[in-house]
Scaffold this active site. Sequence first.
Site, PDB file in Angstrom:
ATOM      1  N   GLU A   1       0.817  -1.230   0.000  1.00 54.16           N
ATOM      2  CA  GLU A   1       0.000   0.000   0.000  1.00 54.16           C
ATOM      3  C   GLU A   1       0.844   1.272   0.000  1.00 54.16           C
ATOM      4  O   GLU A   1       0.616   2.180   0.813  1.00 54.16           O
ATOM      5  CB  GLU A   1      -0.962  -0.016   1.196  1.00 54.16           C
ATOM      6  CG  GLU A   1      -1.989  -1.130   1.111  1.00 54.16           C
ATOM      7  CD  GLU A   1      -3.035  -1.076   2.218  1.00 54.16           C
ATOM      8  OE1 GLU A   1      -2.926  -0.209   3.116  1.00 54.16           O
ATOM      9  OE2 GLU A   1      -3.964  -1.908   2.201  1.00 54.16           O
TER      10      GLU A   1
ATOM     11  N   GLU B   1      -5.606  -8.582  -0.189  1.00 61.08           N
ATOM     12  CA  GLU B   1      -6.348  -8.208   1.015  1.00 61.08           C
ATOM     13  C   GLU B   1      -7.803  -8.018   0.619  1.00 61.08           C
ATOM     14  O   GLU B   1      -8.110  -7.174  -0.216  1.00 61.08           O
ATOM     15  CB  GLU B   1      -5.811  -6.924   1.675  1.00 61.08           C
ATOM     16  CG  GLU B   1      -4.476  -7.082   2.360  1.00 61.08           C
ATOM     17  CD  GLU B   1      -4.079  -5.855   3.181  1.00 61.08           C
ATOM     18  OE1 GLU B   1      -4.990  -5.191   3.729  1.00 61.08           O
ATOM     19  OE2 GLU B   1      -2.881  -5.575   3.262  1.00 61.08           O
TER      20      GLU B   1
END
Length: 503
Positions: free
Chosen positions: A173, A292
């Site tokens: 991320e 995720e």
Amino acid sequence: MKKATMILDKDFQIGDIDKRIYGNFIEHLGRAVYGGIYEPGHPTADQYGFRRDVIDMVKKLNVPVVRYPGGNFVSGFNWEDSIGPRDQRPNRLDLAWFTTETNEVGLHEFAAWAKEAQTEVMYAVNLGTRGPDAARNVVEYCNHPSGTYYSDLRIKNGAVDPLNIKLWCLGNEMDGPWQMGMKTAYEYGRTANEAAKLMKWVDKDIELVACGSSGRAMPSYGAWEYEVLNECYDNVDYLSLHRYYGNPEGDTKQFLARSMDMDAFIKEVVSICDAVGAKKRNAKKIHLSFDEWNVWYHSNQQDAELHKSDRWGRALPLLEDVYNFEDALLVGAMLITLMRNADRVKIACMAQLVNVIAPIMTRTGGGVWAQTIFYPLMQASAFGRGVSLQPVIQSPTYACKDFDQVPVMDAAAALQDDGSLTLFCVNRDLEEDVQLSVNLRAFDGLQIQEHSVLHHADVNAVNTEAAPDTVVPVAGDLGELDGGKLTITLPALSWNVIRLTKR
């Protein structure tokens, strides 16, 4: 009763289902590691301190790959902290979750746990506060046989044979302002490309996942994916996607439609990957790692209060969502979405595995139990193998705040090597059953083996240690299979697994 139809054909093939789409995730966060998979002194703990009761539950999920050690945690993690004698490993402040990391469980311990749990490791390298040099060194440590500094250090630390980790994440991320070492798309793309290049020079057989944007709602989304791949396309194999959904408003119809957002997200990112490939005139396809995904919202307020009262604590009970029945239905719909995009989604990791937004919960010193979301994942992993078929579905629809045409009935189908066929169906209707008619004219010699139904009258019903079987699959109506036509009833608000085997 509402009615829906579906046509299936052996030639309507989306692609092979990679077993890794049923993967999971363990981060050094909350009680995922300490108090989750690892609890020395627990009645079931093995000689390494790992809970055997938890390992047994993980085996029921048939988890093919586990992403580790993060997550946000990895962006400030020094992998060298996690090797060598335990009593010499440092305690570190974890700035991702504002806790203290003891490094008691490290690289060797987790690799040993993965072997016991019959899964593979998907290891993430730190491209936040560190870079390509540390990345290539940890690959050498894990995978090089011997005769070099890092491979011989691994041997000195007790692993004569290589750990043989073949799937690696290039950071996590990296466009998020919450991330240690946040980067622009160009900065990250260049760093990821150089890390990938060096890592593959050390071990040419590894596969690498580059970071996509941390969310579809990010301002950087889209442009991030394009610019990152413009820098590292030739040296990476997958691009990551992350997405979580919640229902704080209590709008079940809207909540259960969220898998349509997931499907749109996948198709948008595929388009961007292919646009970069076309620009580069590169025939290679970048596949997707949806590493995720889950429902996450129940624990938000609790976590905020906990951080106020116990900053820098060890293994704080963070992100401990207690999942209800409607959460399991959305998880089922999301699994259907992953199967229906099997041509491009080759890896997916439910986040996470134990205690932290997880299908498995434990009590310190006590029991282990399956949350509601455990069951769709378990059944998809068991029976959603083989070839994903494209169903042609006609279903009633409904409208909600964000979606105009939400199919009441959604489905995926998996054709196994032995000719058996498994249907995964969700009925989103709050009140009415759906009579489903499936045209199976292309399939000979099938019989109805099983119809499993996950349903509860209360969308807020949960499983607990005291009542672990409140929401569990039960046998459903087997329906009728006659002349190549299957007719079966899907109860209102239900996840259904219909197995058809060869006579």
